[in-house]
Design a protein around this motif. Structure first.
Motif, PDB file in Angstrom:
ATOM      1  N   ALA A 168     -53.871 -39.782  33.155  1.00  0.00           N
ATOM      2  CA  ALA A 168     -53.262 -41.028  33.617  1.00  0.00           C
ATOM      3  C   ALA A 168     -54.208 -42.205  33.446  1.00  0.00           C
ATOM      4  O   ALA A 168     -53.803 -43.288  32.996  1.00  0.00           O
ATOM      5  CB  ALA A 168     -52.842 -40.889  35.071  1.00  0.00           C
ATOM      6  N   ASP A 169     -55.472 -42.010  33.799  1.00  0.00           N
ATOM      7  CA  ASP A 169     -56.457 -43.080  33.621  1.00  0.00           C
ATOM      8  C   ASP A 169     -56.589 -43.444  32.141  1.00  0.00           C
ATOM      9  O   ASP A 169     -56.659 -44.633  31.789  1.00  0.00           O
ATOM     10  CB  ASP A 169     -57.812 -42.654  34.176  1.00  0.00           C
ATOM     11  N   MET A 170     -56.634 -42.428  31.283  1.00  0.00           N
ATOM     12  CA  MET A 170     -56.706 -42.673  29.840  1.00  0.00           C
ATOM     13  C   MET A 170     -55.484 -43.446  29.358  1.00  0.00           C
ATOM     14  O   MET A 170     -55.596 -44.390  28.564  1.00  0.00           O
ATOM     15  CB  MET A 170     -56.815 -41.342  29.090  1.00  0.00           C
ATOM     16  N   LEU A 171     -54.311 -43.057  29.849  1.00  0.00           N
ATOM     17  CA  LEU A 171     -53.079 -43.693  29.407  1.00  0.00           C
ATOM     18  C   LEU A 171     -53.031 -45.159  29.810  1.00  0.00           C
ATOM     19  O   LEU A 171     -52.705 -46.027  28.990  1.00  0.00           O
ATOM     20  CB  LEU A 171     -51.871 -42.949  29.983  1.00  0.00           C
TER      21      LEU A 171
ATOM     22  N   GLU B 110     -53.850 -42.734  23.531  1.00  0.00           N
ATOM     23  CA  GLU B 110     -54.267 -41.493  24.174  1.00  0.00           C
ATOM     24  C   GLU B 110     -53.809 -41.511  25.636  1.00  0.00           C
ATOM     25  O   GLU B 110     -53.518 -42.561  26.196  1.00  0.00           O
ATOM     26  CB  GLU B 110     -55.786 -41.303  24.105  1.00  0.00           C
ATOM     27  N   GLY B 111     -53.772 -40.318  26.220  1.00  0.00           N
ATOM     28  CA  GLY B 111     -53.426 -40.214  27.627  1.00  0.00           C
ATOM     29  C   GLY B 111     -52.151 -39.424  27.854  1.00  0.00           C
ATOM     30  O   GLY B 111     -51.476 -38.999  26.917  1.00  0.00           O
TER      31      GLY B 111
ATOM     32  N   GLY C  65     -49.606 -37.524  24.676  1.00  0.00           N
ATOM     33  CA  GLY C  65     -49.864 -37.944  23.317  1.00  0.00           C
ATOM     34  C   GLY C  65     -49.372 -36.924  22.298  1.00  0.00           C
ATOM     35  O   GLY C  65     -49.342 -35.726  22.565  1.00  0.00           O
ATOM     36  N   LEU C  66     -48.993 -37.421  21.121  1.00  0.00           N
ATOM     37  CA  LEU C  66     -48.491 -36.563  20.059  1.00  0.00           C
ATOM     38  C   LEU C  66     -49.520 -36.489  18.941  1.00  0.00           C
ATOM     39  O   LEU C  66     -50.072 -37.504  18.520  1.00  0.00           O
ATOM     40  CB  LEU C  66     -47.163 -37.094  19.517  1.00  0.00           C
ATOM     41  N   GLY C  67     -49.760 -35.282  18.453  1.00  0.00           N
ATOM     42  CA  GLY C  67     -50.712 -35.087  17.379  1.00  0.00           C
ATOM     43  C   GLY C  67     -50.034 -34.962  16.033  1.00  0.00           C
ATOM     44  O   GLY C  67     -48.928 -35.463  15.814  1.00  0.00           O
TER      45      GLY C  67
END
Length: 259
Positions: free
Chosen positions: A71-74, A62-63, A99-101
């Motif tokens: 950015a924090d998530m990534l 994720e991110g 992110g790709l779904g």
């Protein structure tokens, strides 16, 4: 005749009727590296025991690059993924602009990217490099075409080259996907030349169809010779569906990059 490049195949896209551990073992028997997508889809402990050369794997769950929350998530997700990558001995951990779904559609679509987003993306990638240096891993940033992945920020070959070259650190390389470059820009050999100092891996599939070399319009034999002549000796991975028989598709890929 020789193979000047280490060759690999994405295990997610061949022998679709077989379990993933069978596919990994079969590719290893053939002397090929193994590409993977998202590790939670698989039994990591089982994959760890197969002794495969895992060349690339999705480096985050994720991110995104260009906003504070994303950015924090990534960075958090990439650090967690790096631990799995180290268990498997993965050579490169792959990133995208977001992110790709389902079906590869970007989760966060952004058609217009402004200057502040560029600066944020570069900052995020430097944070990734700081973490990668601590963990002793390497990440790549992949180009994506906007027909298959509409609204993906920083998806073009030019955007990826701009970001990776501006960061210019050994922990971040380009995953140059020539299938996506063909759809987005064309002029494949000159894009290889432009990206050459920062390439970590080259991925291939023919177009249209995203199947093995020889099924579409791209002259991969000529590209292989050009890559050799320009001094590239890095990994080449087939990230392509088999148009028919998977073994025949892999044979075609190997032939295209045997010189």
């Amino acid at each position: 005749m020789s193979q000047p490049f280490p060759l690999a195949v994405c295990a997610e896209m061949v022998w679709l009727d077989k379990p993933i551990d069978w596919r990994v073992a079969r590719l290893t028997e053939r002397g090929l590296g193994v590409g993977l997508w998202n590790y939670p889809d698989h039994d990591v402990a089982k994959l760890e025991k197969l002794g495969a050369n895992y060349t690339i794997m999705n480096g985050y769950l994720e991110g995104r690059l260009a906003d504070d929350e994303g950015a924090d998530m990534l960075v958090t997700s990439a650090r967690e993924t790096a631990q799995v990558g180290k268990r498997l001995g993965v050579d490169r951990l792959n990133l995208h602009g977001t992110g790709l779904g389902e079906g590869g559609i970007p989760i966060w679509q952004q058609d217009i990217v402004d200057g502040s987003m560029w600066l944020k993306a570069r900052d995020t990638l430097n944070r990734i490099c700081d973490m990668a240096e601590e963990e002793d891993v390497v990440f790549t940033l992949e180009n994506l075409n906007l027909m298959d992945h509409p609204g993906c920020p920083f998806g073009s070959t030019a955007d990826v080259l701009t970001l990776v070259s501006s960061v210019n650190r050994p922990q971040l390389r380009i995953n140059l996907d020539l299938y996506h470059t063909q759809i987005g820009e064309g002029d494949l050999v000159r894009w290889c030349e432009k990206c050459l100092p920062w390439i970590g891996e080259i991925q291939v599939a023919d177009n249209p169809g995203r199947c093995e070399p020889g099924t579409g319009e791209i002259h991969y034999g000529g590209i292989a010779r050009a890559l050799k002549d320009m001094g590239y000796r890095g990994a080449i991975g087939m990230e392509a569906w088999a148009k028919g028989d998977s073994d025949a598709a892999i044979d075609a890929f190997v032939r295209a990059f045997t010189l």
